[in-house]
Write an enzyme that holds these catalytic residues in place. Sequence first.
Site, PDB file in Angstrom:
ATOM      1  N   PHE A  69      -0.319   5.129  -1.686  1.00 56.11           N
ATOM      2  CA  PHE A  69      -1.222   3.997  -1.886  1.00 56.11           C
ATOM      3  C   PHE A  69      -0.556   2.944  -2.747  1.00 56.11           C
ATOM      4  CE2 PHE A  69      -4.850   1.996  -4.235  1.00 56.11           C
ATOM      5  CZ  PHE A  69      -5.456   1.384  -3.140  1.00 56.11           C
ATOM      6  N   GLY A  70      -0.560   1.718  -2.253  1.00 59.85           N
ATOM      7  CA  GLY A  70      -0.062   0.582  -3.011  1.00 59.85           C
ATOM      8  C   GLY A  70      -1.208  -0.325  -3.409  1.00 59.85           C
ATOM      9  N   GLY A  87      -0.477  -2.926  -5.934  1.00 61.16           N
ATOM     10  CA  GLY A  87       0.195  -4.083  -6.522  1.00 61.16           C
ATOM     11  C   GLY A  87       1.218  -4.594  -5.515  1.00 61.16           C
ATOM     12  N   SER A  88       2.443  -4.761  -5.956  1.00 58.70           N
ATOM     13  CA  SER A  88       3.471  -5.313  -5.064  1.00 58.70           C
ATOM     14  C   SER A  88       3.824  -4.398  -3.890  1.00 58.70           C
ATOM     15  CB  SER A  88       4.729  -5.664  -5.858  1.00 58.70           C
ATOM     16  OG  SER A  88       5.271  -4.514  -6.473  1.00 58.70           O
ATOM     17  N   GLU A 112       8.948   3.073  -9.581  1.00 59.03           N
ATOM     18  CA  GLU A 112       7.747   3.310 -10.377  1.00 59.03           C
ATOM     19  C   GLU A 112       8.043   4.121 -11.645  1.00 59.03           C
ATOM     20  OE1 GLU A 112       4.964   1.746  -9.209  1.00 59.03           O
ATOM     21  OE2 GLU A 112       6.186   1.083  -7.528  1.00 59.03           O
TER      22      GLU A 112
END
Length: 143
Positions: free
Chosen positions: A10-11, A13-14, A90
């Site tokens: 799951f993203g 943000g960028s 990350e």
Amino acid sequence: MAATSPMWVFGYGSLIWNPGFAHDARVVGFVRDYRRVFYQGSTDHRGTPQFPGRTVTLEHQPGATCWGVAYRISSEEDKQIALEYLEVREKQYDEKICVDLYTDSSPKIPAVENVMVYLATTNKESNPNYLGPAPLEEMARSC
């Protein structure tokens, strides 16, 4: 040889517009009980150790929703490459959790279960770059 399950990431943000890894499906949706906040400091790609830039993380908040994109990665080789890439990208986030993803067409039943997401905790021992809340003007200056 038994087929293995796909990995979902799951993203919020960028990663939404720049995942940086091969994937074979993309699902727009939301996770429950988390909200997006600019509380995480970045000392590499958005700032320096002396002046960390703010990046988004998720904060647990019952009743909240956070929209983003889930990516399905099916091949074992692509999963390995994606994990290696994400562990570097990350690296300033100190927790990986699994959440369920919901969509407009499936708001009550998860469209995808066990989607991996990186987030930053408030624990200063495991996450020395946690900046926490601040006035909006201050946060805007450090993004």
